[in-house]
Scaffold this active site. Sequence first.
Site, mmCIF file in Angstrom:
data_model
loop_
_atom_site.group_PDB
_atom_site.id
_atom_site.type_symbol
_atom_site.label_atom_id
_atom_site.label_comp_id
_atom_site.label_asym_id
_atom_site.label_seq_id
_atom_site.Cartn_x
_atom_site.Cartn_y
_atom_site.Cartn_z
ATOM 1 N N GLU A 39 75.169 50.369 43.741
ATOM 2 C CA GLU A 39 73.876 51.008 44.006
ATOM 3 C C GLU A 39 72.866 49.988 44.545
ATOM 4 O O GLU A 39 72.133 50.269 45.493
ATOM 5 C CB GLU A 39 73.359 51.651 42.713
ATOM 6 C CG GLU A 39 71.952 52.198 42.796
ATOM 7 C CD GLU A 39 71.213 52.128 41.466
ATOM 8 O OE1 GLU A 39 70.090 51.578 41.427
ATOM 9 O OE2 GLU A 39 71.765 52.631 40.464
ATOM 10 N N HIS A 40 72.835 48.803 43.952
ATOM 11 C CA HIS A 40 71.918 47.756 44.430
ATOM 12 C C HIS A 40 72.284 47.296 45.836
ATOM 13 O O HIS A 40 71.414 47.125 46.696
ATOM 14 C CB HIS A 40 71.953 46.559 43.472
ATOM 15 C CG HIS A 40 70.992 46.675 42.340
ATOM 16 N ND1 HIS A 40 69.799 45.976 42.283
ATOM 17 C CD2 HIS A 40 71.029 47.417 41.201
ATOM 18 C CE1 HIS A 40 69.146 46.274 41.175
ATOM 19 N NE2 HIS A 40 69.883 47.147 40.487
ATOM 20 N N GLU A 88 67.475 42.998 35.658
ATOM 21 C CA GLU A 88 67.407 44.351 35.104
ATOM 22 C C GLU A 88 68.147 44.424 33.773
ATOM 23 O O GLU A 88 67.702 45.095 32.839
ATOM 24 C CB GLU A 88 68.011 45.344 36.109
ATOM 25 C CG GLU A 88 67.772 46.785 35.738
ATOM 26 C CD GLU A 88 68.208 47.750 36.826
ATOM 27 O OE1 GLU A 88 68.492 48.921 36.491
ATOM 28 O OE2 GLU A 88 68.279 47.335 38.000
ATOM 29 N N GLU A 119 72.267 39.789 45.341
ATOM 30 C CA GLU A 119 71.864 40.869 44.437
ATOM 31 C C GLU A 119 72.134 40.560 42.970
ATOM 32 O O GLU A 119 71.604 41.221 42.087
ATOM 33 C CB GLU A 119 72.570 42.168 44.818
ATOM 34 C CG GLU A 119 72.037 42.809 46.075
ATOM 35 C CD GLU A 119 70.542 43.111 45.992
ATOM 36 O OE1 GLU A 119 70.112 43.696 44.972
ATOM 37 O OE2 GLU A 119 69.814 42.743 46.926
ATOM 38 N N HIS A 128 76.820 50.228 39.127
ATOM 39 C CA HIS A 128 75.395 49.921 39.278
ATOM 40 C C HIS A 128 75.172 48.846 40.333
ATOM 41 O O HIS A 128 74.197 48.890 41.095
ATOM 42 C CB HIS A 128 74.835 49.477 37.927
ATOM 43 C CG HIS A 128 73.387 49.128 37.959
ATOM 44 N ND1 HIS A 128 72.911 47.902 37.556
ATOM 45 C CD2 HIS A 128 72.303 49.845 38.337
ATOM 46 C CE1 HIS A 128 71.595 47.875 37.693
ATOM 47 N NE2 HIS A 128 71.197 49.026 38.160
#
Length: 544
Positions: free
Chosen positions: A100-101, A184, A177, A97
């Site tokens: 992805e960021h 999140e 990030e 994940h």
Amino acid sequence: MDLLPPPTDAPDAGGPSAGGSGRGLRRGIGFRSLKLVSVAMDETLPVDPVGATYGRLANGLTYYVRSNPKPRMRAALSLAVKVGSVVEEEDERGVAHIVEHLAFSATARYTNHDIVKFLESIGAEFGACQNALTSSDETIYELLVPVDKPGLLSQAISVLAEFSSEVRVSAEDLEKERGAVLEEYRGGRNAAGRMQDSHWALLFDGSKYAERLPIGTEKVIRTVTHETVKRFYQKWYHLSNMAVFAVGDFPDTQAVVELINEHFGHKAPAPHPPPVIPEFSVPSHEEPRFSCFVESEAAGSAVVISCKMPAGGIKTVKDYKDSLAESMFHCALNQRLFKISRRKDPPYFSCSSAADALVCPVKAYIMTSSCRERGTVEALESMLLEVARVRLHGFSDREISIVRALMMSEMESAYLERDQMQSTSLRDEFLQHFLREEPVVGIEYEAQLQKTLLPHISSAEVAKFAENFSTASSCVIKIVEPRAHASLEDLKAVVLKVNSMEEDKSIFPWDEEQIPEEIVAQAPEPGYLCLFVHYFHHYLCKKI
């Protein structure tokens, strides 16, 4: 999913009229004019997707390109990677994940969120959880971009090419990030997130899927090093694990293929041999698992019954016929569940059943109900009773005929509206072809095939799918309550009660509504006004 058009009718996949919906075929012919087809049950459905310019570059990248005018002057693009959180090591939990960021943050060509600025500048759709998704088994990047100006499509494809191999993973990039990923993570700690995570762990207990939620762990998100993230990215992000998709309002699919080759073709192939993506099994269990989730933030009380089974593919006409019968089962069961919810003092407010693909090796039948507070035990008993009733007595021919008509009507609508298919929907079909090997074959033949097969699916063939909804078939039962009322012992007692009733055959058949053949059995006597109009009309006729 679509099915294959007859070979004689198949358009040239590379031309401007190519498409899974076959827009150039039988445009003026209605659904009722479609002829039935002669098929053998063991006939194999095609491997290649119909309607797409489809192939593989020399470096291993798979591509799907298709022309489609809806929405006008837009293109739906994707890059899919057959890697998700389940392949993570213990010190990598959440890294898929994080990658992805980072992809939207900085790459070799774009830096300081320039990709986001580019997408916003051209009016492309962009937002949180809108352009990328990391699941247990895959990571998907999606763009919906305008193609009304020269160069926009090329630049958008170049962004996907950057994601595939040029994501920059430096210590500075990661620190930028980390906060967004943590935010999140915290956002998912609400009532819905906690319930979902708890249920997921119970469903997959004994499998690595239970331990590898895509969001990861707070500890790893806070402390993981950029070297660890980079190692994961370089290990798994190989073109042989990827496919690029382009479906949109462009006249020449071959020109789009050339753009894909321009931006991806020079990239190095995977090392030989490439790392094998491991398969993780999910053990079955005969005894049901139970969960009583008490959450004050919950909107109300609910019951969820999930029964897991292997996720079989659709390879032949027989497989497709079975998938139709399975859909008929859930539709017929839902008709009963809806009628129960409309009775006086029903056991639940609403209840429905469906099949859902959970992870690569497993799908599940899931029945969900919402009920009044203190009503979860009653709702559970009613839900289990209806499935047991189907196992004992099946469905009536009348129920199956209604479901058959509903499904035929759905297919008719899809066929008649095939020219209105959105590019995002077609792209999603191709995604499932790449990720799950689901056939994509053309709406005309699917309509013909359904017209051919549906009338020959019997009520017994439909009812047999109730066997998959047994509490002895890897079943997980969850209740949600704002305040604790039901206990695990209560749930277990209900299961034992219904199983005992089924074993004793003391469950009565479904009490079908007695609907007369004629709504009004006897024509009424004409009233005074009708007689007056009749005689007045007779009088005028004589005068004339």
